[in-house]
Design a protein around this motif. Structure first.
Motif, PDB file in Angstrom:
ATOM      1  N   GLU A 462       0.557  -0.854  -0.135  1.00  0.00           N
ATOM      2  CA  GLU A 462       0.122   0.118  -0.007  1.00  0.00           C
ATOM      3  C   GLU A 462       0.872   1.388  -0.498  1.00  0.00           C
ATOM      4  OE1 GLU A 462      -2.820   0.311   2.997  1.00  0.00           O
ATOM      5  OE2 GLU A 462      -4.063  -0.871   1.859  1.00  0.00           O
ATOM      6  N   ALA A 463       2.003   1.096   0.812  1.00  0.00           N
ATOM      7  CA  ALA A 463       2.579   2.368   0.857  1.00  0.00           C
ATOM      8  C   ALA A 463       4.034   2.569  -0.224  1.00  0.00           C
ATOM      9  CB  ALA A 463       3.795   2.497   2.381  1.00  0.00           C
ATOM     10  N   TRP A 464       4.067   1.780  -0.664  1.00  0.00           N
ATOM     11  CA  TRP A 464       5.281   2.222  -2.216  1.00  0.00           C
ATOM     12  C   TRP A 464       4.843   2.795  -2.465  1.00  0.00           C
ATOM     13  CZ3 TRP A 464       6.111   2.197  -7.226  1.00  0.00           C
ATOM     14  CH2 TRP A 464       4.688   1.495  -7.810  1.00  0.00           C
ATOM     15  N   ILE A 465       3.707   2.889  -3.425  1.00  0.00           N
ATOM     16  CA  ILE A 465       3.789   4.211  -4.315  1.00  0.00           C
ATOM     17  C   ILE A 465       4.368   5.597  -3.225  1.00  0.00           C
ATOM     18  CG2 ILE A 465       1.689   4.209  -3.839  1.00  0.00           C
ATOM     19  CD1 ILE A 465       2.991   5.005  -7.300  1.00  0.00           C
ATOM     20  N   PHE A 466       3.590   5.869  -2.375  1.00  0.00           N
ATOM     21  CA  PHE A 466       3.520   7.015  -2.132  1.00  0.00           C
ATOM     22  C   PHE A 466       4.889   7.690  -1.287  1.00  0.00           C
ATOM     23  CE2 PHE A 466      -0.558   5.636  -1.156  1.00  0.00           C
ATOM     24  CZ  PHE A 466      -1.740   6.440  -1.439  1.00  0.00           C
ATOM     25  N   PHE A 467       5.694   6.774  -1.049  1.00  0.00           N
ATOM     26  CA  PHE A 467       7.071   6.708  -0.913  1.00  0.00           C
ATOM     27  C   PHE A 467       7.956   7.536  -2.067  1.00  0.00           C
ATOM     28  CE2 PHE A 467       6.003   4.192   2.700  1.00  0.00           C
ATOM     29  CZ  PHE A 467       7.311   4.466   3.428  1.00  0.00           C
ATOM     30  N   VAL A 468       7.960   6.863  -3.324  1.00  0.00           N
ATOM     31  CA  VAL A 468       8.123   7.371  -4.553  1.00  0.00           C
ATOM     32  C   VAL A 468       7.097   8.701  -4.898  1.00  0.00           C
ATOM     33  CG1 VAL A 468       7.613   6.806  -6.759  1.00  0.00           C
ATOM     34  CG2 VAL A 468       7.831   4.838  -5.728  1.00  0.00           C
ATOM     35  N   ILE A 469       5.757   8.867  -5.093  1.00  0.00           N
ATOM     36  CA  ILE A 469       5.566   9.987  -5.152  1.00  0.00           C
ATOM     37  C   ILE A 469       6.550  11.324  -4.427  1.00  0.00           C
ATOM     38  CG2 ILE A 469       3.381  11.843  -4.734  1.00  0.00           C
ATOM     39  CD1 ILE A 469       1.786   9.474  -5.510  1.00  0.00           C
ATOM     40  N   GLY A 470       6.466  10.987  -3.300  1.00  0.00           N
ATOM     41  CA  GLY A 470       7.577  12.130  -1.484  1.00  0.00           C
ATOM     42  C   GLY A 470       8.829  12.052  -2.463  1.00  0.00           C
ATOM     43  N   ALA A 471       9.196  11.210  -2.674  1.00  0.00           N
ATOM     44  CA  ALA A 471      10.936  11.714  -3.264  1.00  0.00           C
ATOM     45  C   ALA A 471      10.929  11.828  -3.974  1.00  0.00           C
ATOM     46  CB  ALA A 471      11.347   9.882  -3.126  1.00  0.00           C
ATOM     47  N   LEU A 472       9.743  11.841  -5.553  1.00  0.00           N
ATOM     48  CA  LEU A 472      10.619  13.130  -6.992  1.00  0.00           C
ATOM     49  C   LEU A 472       9.475  13.742  -6.651  1.00  0.00           C
ATOM     50  CD1 LEU A 472      10.108  12.398 -10.097  1.00  0.00           C
ATOM     51  CD2 LEU A 472       7.745  12.246 -10.090  1.00  0.00           C
ATOM     52  N   LEU A 473       8.685  14.455  -5.576  1.00  0.00           N
ATOM     53  CA  LEU A 473       8.447  15.741  -5.963  1.00  0.00           C
ATOM     54  C   LEU A 473       9.871  16.858  -4.258  1.00  0.00           C
ATOM     55  CD1 LEU A 473       6.176  18.240  -5.274  1.00  0.00           C
ATOM     56  CD2 LEU A 473       6.141  16.729  -2.890  1.00  0.00           C
ATOM     57  N   ILE A 474      10.328  15.449  -4.046  1.00  0.00           N
ATOM     58  CA  ILE A 474      11.426  16.614  -3.079  1.00  0.00           C
ATOM     59  C   ILE A 474      12.317  16.629  -4.494  1.00  0.00           C
ATOM     60  CG2 ILE A 474      12.909  16.039  -1.172  1.00  0.00           C
ATOM     61  CD1 ILE A 474      10.854  17.429  -0.154  1.00  0.00           C
ATOM     62  N   SER A 475      13.016  15.483  -4.475  1.00  0.00           N
ATOM     63  CA  SER A 475      14.089  15.148  -5.567  1.00  0.00           C
ATOM     64  C   SER A 475      13.673  16.874  -7.088  1.00  0.00           C
ATOM     65  CB  SER A 475      14.339  13.825  -6.722  1.00  0.00           C
ATOM     66  OG  SER A 475      14.867  14.094  -7.256  1.00  0.00           O
ATOM     67  N   VAL A 476      12.443  16.954  -7.170  1.00  0.00           N
ATOM     68  CA  VAL A 476      12.074  17.769  -7.965  1.00  0.00           C
ATOM     69  C   VAL A 476      12.330  19.275  -7.661  1.00  0.00           C
ATOM     70  CG1 VAL A 476      10.134  18.808  -9.361  1.00  0.00           C
ATOM     71  CG2 VAL A 476      10.246  16.154  -9.701  1.00  0.00           C
ATOM     72  N   MET A 477      11.808  19.159  -6.413  1.00  0.00           N
ATOM     73  CA  MET A 477      11.945  20.796  -5.578  1.00  0.00           C
ATOM     74  C   MET A 477      13.919  20.924  -5.284  1.00  0.00           C
ATOM     75  SD  MET A 477       9.040  20.442  -2.975  1.00  0.00           S
ATOM     76  CE  MET A 477       9.504  22.266  -1.440  1.00  0.00           C
ATOM     77  N   GLU A 478      14.791  19.799  -5.103  1.00  0.00           N
ATOM     78  CA  GLU A 478      16.302  20.216  -5.245  1.00  0.00           C
ATOM     79  C   GLU A 478      16.666  20.949  -6.314  1.00  0.00           C
ATOM     80  OE1 GLU A 478      20.295  17.548  -3.253  1.00  0.00           O
ATOM     81  OE2 GLU A 478      18.779  17.381  -5.037  1.00  0.00           O
ATOM     82  N   GLN A 479      16.210  19.738  -7.536  1.00  0.00           N
ATOM     83  CA  GLN A 479      16.575  20.360  -8.652  1.00  0.00           C
ATOM     84  C   GLN A 479      16.388  21.388  -9.558  1.00  0.00           C
ATOM     85  OE1 GLN A 479      19.145  18.016 -10.379  1.00  0.00           O
ATOM     86  NE2 GLN A 479      19.123  17.661  -7.890  1.00  0.00           N
ATOM     87  N   THR A 480      15.544  22.083  -8.888  1.00  0.00           N
ATOM     88  CA  THR A 480      15.056  23.238  -9.346  1.00  0.00           C
ATOM     89  C   THR A 480      15.716  24.725  -8.771  1.00  0.00           C
ATOM     90  OG1 THR A 480      12.889  22.943  -7.987  1.00  0.00           O
ATOM     91  CG2 THR A 480      13.357  22.326 -10.695  1.00  0.00           C
ATOM     92  N   GLY A 481      16.225  24.067  -7.115  1.00  0.00           N
ATOM     93  CA  GLY A 481      16.313  25.279  -6.549  1.00  0.00           C
ATOM     94  C   GLY A 481      15.334  25.662  -5.384  1.00  0.00           C
ATOM     95  N   LEU A 482      14.274  24.797  -5.458  1.00  0.00           N
ATOM     96  CA  LEU A 482      12.891  25.389  -4.986  1.00  0.00           C
ATOM     97  C   LEU A 482      13.236  24.749  -3.403  1.00  0.00           C
ATOM     98  CD1 LEU A 482      10.252  26.249  -4.904  1.00  0.00           C
ATOM     99  CD2 LEU A 482       8.882  24.273  -5.397  1.00  0.00           C
ATOM    100  N   LEU A 483      14.169  24.050  -2.894  1.00  0.00           N
ATOM    101  CA  LEU A 483      13.974  23.271  -1.914  1.00  0.00           C
ATOM    102  C   LEU A 483      15.338  24.493  -0.397  1.00  0.00           C
ATOM    103  CD1 LEU A 483      13.258  20.985  -0.366  1.00  0.00           C
ATOM    104  CD2 LEU A 483      15.698  19.805  -0.692  1.00  0.00           C
ATOM    105  N   ALA A 484      15.900  24.492  -1.351  1.00  0.00           N
ATOM    106  CA  ALA A 484      16.690  25.955  -1.161  1.00  0.00           C
ATOM    107  C   ALA A 484      16.392  27.268  -1.210  1.00  0.00           C
ATOM    108  CB  ALA A 484      18.173  26.210  -2.296  1.00  0.00           C
ATOM    109  N   ALA A 485      15.452  27.735  -1.312  1.00  0.00           N
ATOM    110  CA  ALA A 485      14.861  29.163  -1.331  1.00  0.00           C
ATOM    111  C   ALA A 485      13.954  29.232  -0.102  1.00  0.00           C
ATOM    112  CB  ALA A 485      13.797  29.230  -2.820  1.00  0.00           C
ATOM    113  N   LEU A 486      13.145  27.615   0.115  1.00  0.00           N
ATOM    114  CA  LEU A 486      12.041  27.245   0.695  1.00  0.00           C
ATOM    115  C   LEU A 486      13.259  27.387   2.555  1.00  0.00           C
ATOM    116  CD1 LEU A 486       9.391  27.020   1.452  1.00  0.00           C
ATOM    117  CD2 LEU A 486       9.458  24.113   1.094  1.00  0.00           C
ATOM    118  N   ALA A 487      14.343  27.285   2.250  1.00  0.00           N
ATOM    119  CA  ALA A 487      15.028  26.952   3.957  1.00  0.00           C
ATOM    120  C   ALA A 487      15.694  28.287   4.074  1.00  0.00           C
ATOM    121  CB  ALA A 487      15.733  26.215   3.297  1.00  0.00           C
ATOM    122  N   ASN A 488      16.052  29.120   2.626  1.00  0.00           N
ATOM    123  CA  ASN A 488      16.100  30.513   2.799  1.00  0.00           C
ATOM    124  C   ASN A 488      14.850  31.365   3.240  1.00  0.00           C
ATOM    125  OD1 ASN A 488      18.989  30.241   2.947  1.00  0.00           O
ATOM    126  ND2 ASN A 488      18.368  30.619   0.601  1.00  0.00           N
TER     127      ASN A 488
END
Length: 585
Positions: A462-488
């Protein structure tokens, strides 16, 4: 309760089995001398809520005499049906069966007092050994009407037969239709009155004694004692934490995630993908980067989560198969009532200390949507998972026991206050704890392993697909610079309100990915004791990891999941800053 054993003892070999007309319910019939005897389906009340109860009711309505078989070890439960039969005015005899089990459970039953309370003969029996059967056969010939529930008897209409009057008071739809009169809407009132009388009778005639009580019975009583039970629960939780929070979460995971996945699988997968796609490219980072779908996600699921899930479901299966789990629920039921939950909520709470993601799934055990909402919110807000707890313990241990005690006390306070507030604000009522206590016994290894495997398999599937979605979201945010902007963007709050270094914002963001990542990020910062307390409390109350959030959205829906998520973030920052100022004062 041994109903069929009593039936066979009365009828001997002259037994026929057939379907009750118009149903698939099997009915056994036989003869005792000149009397025809019928074995009704086993029910706890004659209320026509299901096919078995409808068949039992219809057969009782046609009876001349009712032999009510009662489990002596669960007298308070079974007397409800006894009293319902007496309310209807049927001549009856009570077969008080399983007396040997009652004695083994350390129960003494005043049979003479019970017969006086009910107004009918009560015959103690042990049907499988034939004890009391001869006396029961004789008593059947002397069957008489007993004492009805006073509240029911006082409400009976004078223009209806007693049986019809009782069923009409209970809003029985077939009776109301047959007599052409709508029900009075008194079903719940009648049920409560009958339940009170059954409980009062059981309390008067049953007493507990250590004489003849088995070791399991004495141990069971100790587990339910307000002091002894809490002490046993503390030992159980300590053992569970040592096994899961220390051995599995640290030692086992160090091998499965650190060695098997970190040293072997991740480098192999990175090299394999690198032959097709440049690792430094956008797609390469999505697949095998820091939050890669084929690296971090798989390593997290297989190396970290799987051992924890296996360990917790193994403990849960042991507690369930031994009969200890329902005793925990009974022990803490009154405490859980304060936060709008019943004792069943202890199960997801305990599981939450291993993995909040898994615990959120188990909130399905709760009886109402209201309870599931409260339990999910409290899990996401105030329960640290074992991986995060391990890092926090390492951070707090050098500061001394006072800091560790303060951390635990604040979490308990937040858990209690949040639950009380939700209990008052959310509409509706929570359900009562209705649970049978099975006997304590040694767990069957085959059953435990089977339950552990099936529940682990179900969770991962049941849970594996949600881990995949979460990891994909965080990975895209990191690659687009959104993760760093959010931290700042969080830095002013981190420095100004929480009194922490600017770099702590990155740790909170990392907590979205994995709660222990966030805690570990704080561990690497140079913090004074004051800041350590503020930091660990804030990140504990902060939103759970992305996998937990995904499961929360699945279980509670988008709107409610989003509300819980936003509330977690707000309360963590608000309470963290408030605690920062309290420490300064």
């Amino acid at each position: 309760m041994g109903k069929s054993a009593i039936f066979h003892a009365l009828t001997g070999i002259y037994v026929e089995v057939s379907n009750y007309p118009g149903t698939t319910v099997d009915i056994a019939s036989g003869r005792m001398d000149d009397l025809g005897i019928y074995d009704t389906p086993g029910v706890y009340g004659v209320s026509a809520f299901n096919e078995e109860e409808r068949v039992a009711r219809d057969m009782i309505l046609e009876a001349d005499i009712v032999v009510n078989v009662v489990d002596a070890a669960h007298l308070d439960r079974d007397l409800f049906l006894t009293q319902q039969i007496l309310d209807m005015g049927f001549p009856a005899v009570v077969a008080l069966n399983l007396m040997d089990e009652a004695r083994a459970n350390g129960l003494q039953i005043d049979v003479a007092r019970l017969a006086e309370e009910l107004g009918v003969e009560v015959i103690p029996t042990v049907a499988v050994r034939g004890e009391g059967i001869a006396e029961l056969k004789e008593a059947i010939r002397r069957a008489r009407r007993g004492r009805p529930t006073p509240e029911v008897a006082s409400r009976l209409p004078e223009d209806l037969p007693q049986v019809d009057g009782v069923l009409w008071l209970e809003d029985d739809p077939q009776t109301c239709e047959r007599i052409g009169r709508p029900g009075p809407g008194l079903r719940e009132e009648m049920y409560r009155a009958r339940r009170r009388r059954a409980d009062e009778i059981a309390e008067r005639v049953v007493s507990e004694t250590q004489a003849g009580a088995s070791l399991a019975t004495r141990l069971s009583r100790w587990m339910l004692h307000p002091v002894g039970g809490l002490a046993f629960l503390a030992l159980f939780l300590l053992l569970m934490y040592q096994v899961l929070g220390v051995w599995v979460a640290q030692d086992v995971v160090e091998v499965t995630e650190g060695v098997w996945m970190g040293e072997y699988y991740v480098p192999w997968m990175t090299g394999l993908v690198g032959r097709v796609v440049p690792v430094d490219s956008f797609l390469g980072q999505i697949l095998v980067g820091e939050f890669g779908l084929l690296t971090m996600t798989v390593a997290y699921l297989v190396g970290l989560l799987l051992p924890l899930v296996l360990g917790f479901y193994l403990f849960l299966a042991l507690a369930e198969d031994s009969g200890y789990l329902p005793r925990i629920a009974v022990l803490v039921d009154r405490l859980m009532n304060f936060v709008g939950l019943n004792g069943r909520a202890i199960i997801p709470t305990i599981l939450g200390f291993g993995c909040v993601t898994m615990a959120t799934v188990t909130t399905r055990l709760m009886g109402t949507q209201r309870e599931r909402t409260i339990a999910t919110f409290l899990l996401s807000l105030a329960i640290p998972c074992s991986a995060q707890l391990a890092v926090i313990t390492v951070m707090l241990a050098p500061l001394g026991p006072a800091y560790l005690f303060t951390f635990v006390a604040v979490l308990l306070l937040v858990y209690g206050l949040a639950g009380v507030v939700l209990n008052r604000l959310l509409p509706g009522e929570s359900s009562d704890l209705l649970i049978d206590l099975p006997p304590l016994r040694l767990p069957r290894i085959k059953n435990v392993l089977q339950k552990t495997f099936l529940k682990t398999k179900g969770f991962v599937s049941e849970a594996w697909i949600f881990f995949v979605i979460g990891a994909l979201l965080i990975s895209v945010m990191e690659q687009t610079g959104l993760l760093a902007a959010l931290a700042n963007g969080l830095a002013p709050i981190t420095e100004g309100w929480l009194g922490l270094p600017r770099e702590a914002a990155q740790a909170f963001i990392m907590g979205f990915v994995r709660r222990d990542f966030g805690a570990a990020g704080l561990f690497d910062l140079a913090l004074n004791p004051h800041q350590v307390m503020v930091a660990v409390l804030t990140i504990t109350l902060f939103t759970p990891c992305i996998a937990s959030i995904m499961i929360m959205f699945k279980e509670r829906g988008k709107r409610q999941g989003a509300a819980i998520w936003v509330a977690d973030i707000f309360l963590a920052i608000f309470l963290g800053g408030l605690f920062n100022r309290i420490l300064v004062w």
